[in-house]
Design a protein around this motif. Structure first.
Motif, PDB file in Angstrom:
ATOM      1  N   CYS A 140       0.855  -1.179   0.000  1.00 49.53           N
ATOM      2  CA  CYS A 140       0.000   0.000   0.000  1.00 49.53           C
ATOM      3  C   CYS A 140       0.898   1.239   0.000  1.00 49.53           C
ATOM      4  CB  CYS A 140      -0.904   0.001   1.231  1.00 49.53           C
ATOM      5  SG  CYS A 140      -2.202   1.252   1.229  1.00 49.53           S
ATOM      6  N   PHE A 200       0.521   4.002   1.438  1.00 51.15           N
ATOM      7  CA  PHE A 200       0.491   4.725   2.712  1.00 51.15           C
ATOM      8  C   PHE A 200       0.108   3.735   3.812  1.00 51.15           C
ATOM      9  CE2 PHE A 200      -3.423   5.434   0.283  1.00 51.15           C
ATOM     10  CZ  PHE A 200      -4.330   4.759   1.096  1.00 51.15           C
ATOM     11  N   SER A 247      -3.260   1.570   8.411  1.00 55.84           N
ATOM     12  CA  SER A 247      -4.019   2.044   9.573  1.00 55.84           C
ATOM     13  C   SER A 247      -3.045   2.581  10.609  1.00 55.84           C
ATOM     14  CB  SER A 247      -4.849   0.901  10.175  1.00 55.84           C
ATOM     15  OG  SER A 247      -5.482   1.316  11.375  1.00 55.84           O
ATOM     16  N   MET A 252     -13.117   9.808   1.672  1.00 58.64           N
ATOM     17  CA  MET A 252     -11.840   9.485   1.030  1.00 58.64           C
ATOM     18  C   MET A 252     -11.671  10.257  -0.274  1.00 58.64           C
ATOM     19  SD  MET A 252     -11.216   5.384   1.309  1.00 58.64           S
ATOM     20  CE  MET A 252     -10.959   4.588   2.895  1.00 58.64           C
ATOM     21  N   ASP A 253     -10.430  10.708  -0.511  1.00 57.56           N
ATOM     22  CA  ASP A 253     -10.149  11.292  -1.821  1.00 57.56           C
ATOM     23  C   ASP A 253      -9.967  10.140  -2.820  1.00 57.56           C
ATOM     24  OD1 ASP A 253      -7.099  10.700  -2.296  1.00 57.56           O
ATOM     25  OD2 ASP A 253      -7.241  11.414  -0.230  1.00 57.56           O
ATOM     26  N   LYS A 282      -7.625   9.094  -4.823  1.00 60.54           N
ATOM     27  CA  LYS A 282      -6.372   8.338  -4.805  1.00 60.54           C
ATOM     28  C   LYS A 282      -6.326   7.365  -3.632  1.00 60.54           C
ATOM     29  CE  LYS A 282      -3.321  11.558  -7.245  1.00 60.54           C
ATOM     30  NZ  LYS A 282      -2.064  12.354  -7.165  1.00 60.54           N
ATOM     31  N   THR A 283      -6.768   7.822  -2.465  1.00 59.09           N
ATOM     32  CA  THR A 283      -6.785   6.953  -1.297  1.00 59.09           C
ATOM     33  C   THR A 283      -7.739   5.785  -1.509  1.00 59.09           C
ATOM     34  OG1 THR A 283      -6.309   8.835   0.147  1.00 59.09           O
ATOM     35  CG2 THR A 283      -7.194   6.849   1.184  1.00 59.09           C
ATOM     36  N   LYS A 284      -8.894   6.090  -2.061  1.00 56.39           N
ATOM     37  CA  LYS A 284      -9.875   5.038  -2.311  1.00 56.39           C
ATOM     38  C   LYS A 284      -9.335   4.014  -3.303  1.00 56.39           C
ATOM     39  CE  LYS A 284     -14.770   4.403  -3.399  1.00 56.39           C
ATOM     40  NZ  LYS A 284     -16.041   5.074  -3.761  1.00 56.39           N
ATOM     41  N   ALA A 323      -6.202   3.302  -3.792  1.00 58.60           N
ATOM     42  CA  ALA A 323      -5.158   2.519  -3.121  1.00 58.60           C
ATOM     43  C   ALA A 323      -5.770   1.418  -2.263  1.00 58.60           C
ATOM     44  CB  ALA A 323      -4.288   3.437  -2.259  1.00 58.60           C
ATOM     45  N   PHE A 324      -6.838   1.741  -1.544  1.00 53.45           N
ATOM     46  CA  PHE A 324      -7.499   0.729  -0.713  1.00 53.45           C
ATOM     47  C   PHE A 324      -8.144  -0.361  -1.571  1.00 53.45           C
ATOM     48  CE2 PHE A 324      -7.444   3.432   3.165  1.00 53.45           C
ATOM     49  CZ  PHE A 324      -7.057   2.444   4.056  1.00 53.45           C
TER      50      PHE A 324
END
Length: 350
Positions: free
Chosen positions: A139, A141, A144, A304-305, A307-309, A311-312
């Motif tokens: 990931c 980032f 958690s 979530m923005d 990009k974060t979404k 990535a998840f």
């Protein structure tokens, strides 16, 4: 006048004796000129040189050899942590995955350790072995910054910040870079670290120490976990000994369930009403928890923005077991994809 024959013989013998004593005198003179040696060996002949000792061979350390040890074995009892080093475990599969050509090469990964007790064959005998495992999260980032505290012995689950348990994601420095300046080092490997000193545990309350035993890395997936719609609640009813059981609020009837426990002689007759009230309250609590979890997940996803979404959505879990070596027991028959109640199952079993 002629010299008597007897004198000639005596003179010749004297000359011969003088000549024969010259080497001995020369050797004695040379020895006298040498500096006196230590100990009782003065005047003795020259000692033969001892053969040089064979040089000890130390195998060259691999660049990521101690990576698996850097990942804190979260959830392992403090008194059992040293048992991890009972065998000379090798995680060369983890190292190869992060090196050039490996599945995780060049990626940002977050690693945490754990242990799994299993009955294994050790030199022909069955023995409980604490197997270390490492989970790598692919990931960009941290997956958690929280820790879940949960166990069968605890009635309520807690989700706390990592720092509350003195844990954090810390950069891992490979061996070849350990002489470099840390502030100039750019690493893509992070491990879960714990700064709690074992020597200070005796100054902590027992309840605080036990919390570390119940810790596990927390992760909130975008998709709801399999048990979010589960209708089973875990029960620990306070008796001596306590009643530990599961109650399914869709399949079980409160009255029949209590009668069954009385029949099994684990619940006294006069505790029946209290037991049913206890069951009902636990069911209400569990329903509230599930509802709140759904709301929290929905809000987190909405906030979530993109990009974060993304990535998840593409996050991958790799679960590593130690490789087989002549010094370690074989763990190939006990490998499992399950990680914990939050991370669920690994995408890749290594």
């Amino acid at each position: 006048m002629a010299r008597p024959r007897g004198r000639k013989r005596a003179a010749a013998a004297a000359v011969e004796e003088e000549d024969s004593s010259k080497p001995e005198a020369a050797a004695a003179e040379a020895a006298a000129k040498k500096p006196a040696g230590r100990g009782r060996g003065r005047g003795r002949g020259k000692r033969a040189k001892a053969s040089p000792k064979p040089e000890e061979y130390f195998p060259e350390k691999r660049n990521l050899e101690d990576l698996w040890l850097a990942a804190f074995p979260i959830g392992t009892e403090w008194e059992n942590i040293d048992k991890i080093k009972e065998f000379n475990w090798s995680f060369e599969n983890l190292e190869k995955a992060l090196e050039e050509g490996g599945e995780l090469y060049g990626k940002t990964v977050y690693l945490f350790g754990s242990t799994e007790p299993q009955l294994l064959d050790v030199n022909g005998e069955s023995k409980i072995v604490l197997i270390p495992i490492v989970v790598a999260v692919d990931c960009p980032f941290p997956p958690s910054d929280k820790i879940g505290i949960n166990s069968v012995q605890r009635e309520n689950e807690e989700i706390v910040p990592m720092k509350a348990m003195k844990m954090a994601w810390v950069p891992y420095v490979p061996l070849e870079n350990r002489l470099s300046r840390i502030d100039s080092l750019k690493t893509k490997i992070f491990t879960l670290g714990c700064t709690q000193r074992r020597s200070a545990l005796r100054h902590l309350k027992t309840e605080r120490v036990k919390l570390f035993d119940y810790c596990m890395p927390y992760y909130m997936p975008l998709n709801p976990p399999e048990d979010e719609d589960d209708t089973v609640v875990n029960i620990i009813y306070p008796l001596e000994p306590p009643i530990v059981c599961d109650f399914d609020w869709e399949m079980d009837d409160y009255e029949d369930f209590a009668d069954e426990k009385i029949k099994d002689e684990v619940l006294p007759e006069d505790e029946k009403d209290k037991f049913k009230d206890f069951l009902k309250e636990k069911v209400r609590e569990r329903k509230r928890e599930l509802k709140q979890a759904k709301e929290v997940r929905k809000k987190a996803i909405d906030d979530m923005d993109p990009k974060t979404k993304e990535a998840f959505e593409n996050i991958q879990f790799y679960k590593f077991y130690p490789v087989k070596t002549p010094d370690t027991p074989d763990v190939s028959n006990v490998k499992a994809k399950y990680i914990n109640r939050y991370y669920r199952h690994a995408h890749h079993l290594m």
